[in-house]
Enzyme design. Structure first.
Site, PDB file in Angstrom:
ATOM      1  N   ASP A   1      67.640  40.205  40.935  1.00  0.00           N
ATOM      2  CA  ASP A   1      68.955  40.677  40.498  1.00  0.00           C
ATOM      3  C   ASP A   1      68.919  42.211  40.417  1.00  0.00           C
ATOM      4  O   ASP A   1      67.867  42.793  40.170  1.00  0.00           O
ATOM      5  CB  ASP A   1      69.238  40.046  39.132  1.00  0.00           C
ATOM      6  CG  ASP A   1      70.534  40.522  38.521  1.00  0.00           C
ATOM      7  OD1 ASP A   1      71.506  40.738  39.274  1.00  0.00           O
ATOM      8  OD2 ASP A   1      70.573  40.670  37.286  1.00  0.00           O
TER       9      ASP A   1
ATOM     10  N   ASP B   1      71.716  44.517  38.866  1.00  0.00           N
ATOM     11  CA  ASP B   1      72.302  45.105  37.664  1.00  0.00           C
ATOM     12  C   ASP B   1      71.516  44.661  36.424  1.00  0.00           C
ATOM     13  O   ASP B   1      71.417  43.470  36.155  1.00  0.00           O
ATOM     14  CB  ASP B   1      73.750  44.604  37.528  1.00  0.00           C
ATOM     15  CG  ASP B   1      74.724  45.747  37.451  1.00  0.00           C
ATOM     16  OD1 ASP B   1      74.328  46.841  37.020  1.00  0.00           O
ATOM     17  OD2 ASP B   1      75.883  45.535  37.835  1.00  0.00           O
TER      18      ASP B   1
HETATM   19 MG    MG Z   1      72.096  41.373  36.099  1.00  0.00          MG
END
Ligand code: MG
Length: 275
Positions: A16, A18
């Site tokens: 991931d 962010d």
């Molecule tokens: Mg995230």
């Protein structure tokens, strides 16, 4: 001989962005070096983001600017996945579509052959797509809701209510989607995490890996979603979810680490979750 690192349990990673690699414009300290170290150890990485505001090429360029060895095909976005989903599930994208979202989302939809309606023609939409963007306004909400109340079907890039920023969480796709759903009295089909579609795309990109872990900062989107998609999971504490949130979560990560650096370093003790 390299000392063992926590990451050695896996040979493929779905990372991931962010809250793991950066928060807003700020890189998370040590993350880029850790990704480089994982690649140097022979791990295969795919990057996956629910952020629908930018194009895949933008995220690839950001990773490369940080010194991470990433190429164009390594980044999967909820915007691109949504466009692909509509192309394969809504008559090859031939249904007139109204989109709330960034120009990057609209570009992905157009590139997938989907007929995008201008704002003035939104009432003719048979499909409505929602992705968070910074210029969201009431007129978009009204247009989407009126199309939905006339029978259009609703899709969204994600359901995350907020996303991590240096000054605290900002409202995201899920917040806008909640407004659309409330006013239209309907519920969207969600393409991004925690739904399985993007995880499946990531897994097929990592074909040949024996063990794959999702690495994310969000207990629902990354950990519960990854588990439901049949993947192992690693929670980092640099974004959305905090250590005290873990105990209350229905789905426990396979590993909890302070940050991405701790996954790739032999010197930092990783903590195994219980339960
Ligand atoms: Mg995230």
């Amino acid at each position: 001989v390299n000392a063992a690192v926590p990451a050695d349990r896996w040979d493929g990673f779905v990372i991931d962005l962010d809250g793991v690699v950066w928060r807003g414009d700020e890189p998370i300290p040590g993350a880029a070096d850790a990704l480089g170290a994982l690649v140097a150890r022979g791990k295969r990485l795919v990057y996956l983001t629910n952020d629908p505001r930018s194009a895949r090429a933008h995220y690839t360029a950001r990773l490369r600017a940080l010194g991470v060895p990433a190429s164009a095909g390594d980044v999967l976005t909820a915007a691109a996945a949504t466009a692909e989903f509509l192309r394969s599930h809504e008559d090859a994208g031939s249904r007139p579509t109204y989109a709330i979202g960034s120009s990057a989302l609209k570009d992905e939809l157009v590139a997938a052959g989907i007929e995008l309606l201008p704002h003035e023609s939104a009432l003719q939409a048979e499909v409505v797509v929602v992705g968070g963007h910074d210029d969201f306004h009431y007129g978009e909400l009204r247009a989407a809701v009126q199309a939905l109340r006339r029978g259009a079907r609703l899709y969204a890039t994600g359901r995350d209510a907020v996303f991590p920023m240096p000054d605290g969480p900002w409202p995201g796709t899920g917040a806008i989607l909640a407004a659309v759903e409330a006013a239209a009295s309907t519920r969207a089909v969600v393409i991004g995490k925690p739904e399985p579609f993007m995880f499946e795309a990531a897994r097929s990109q990592l074909a040949g890996c024996r063990r794959i872990a999702v690495v994310g900062d969000h207990l629902e989107a990354d950990i519960a979603g990854g588990k439901r998609a049949g993947l192992e999971t690693v929670l980092v504490l640099t974004g959305n979810s905090r250590r005290e949130d873990v105990r209350a979560a229905a789905t426990q990560p396979d590993l909890i680490v302070a940050d991405l650096a701790a996954l790739a370093q032999p010197t930092v003790r990783a903590e195994h979750s219980v339960g």
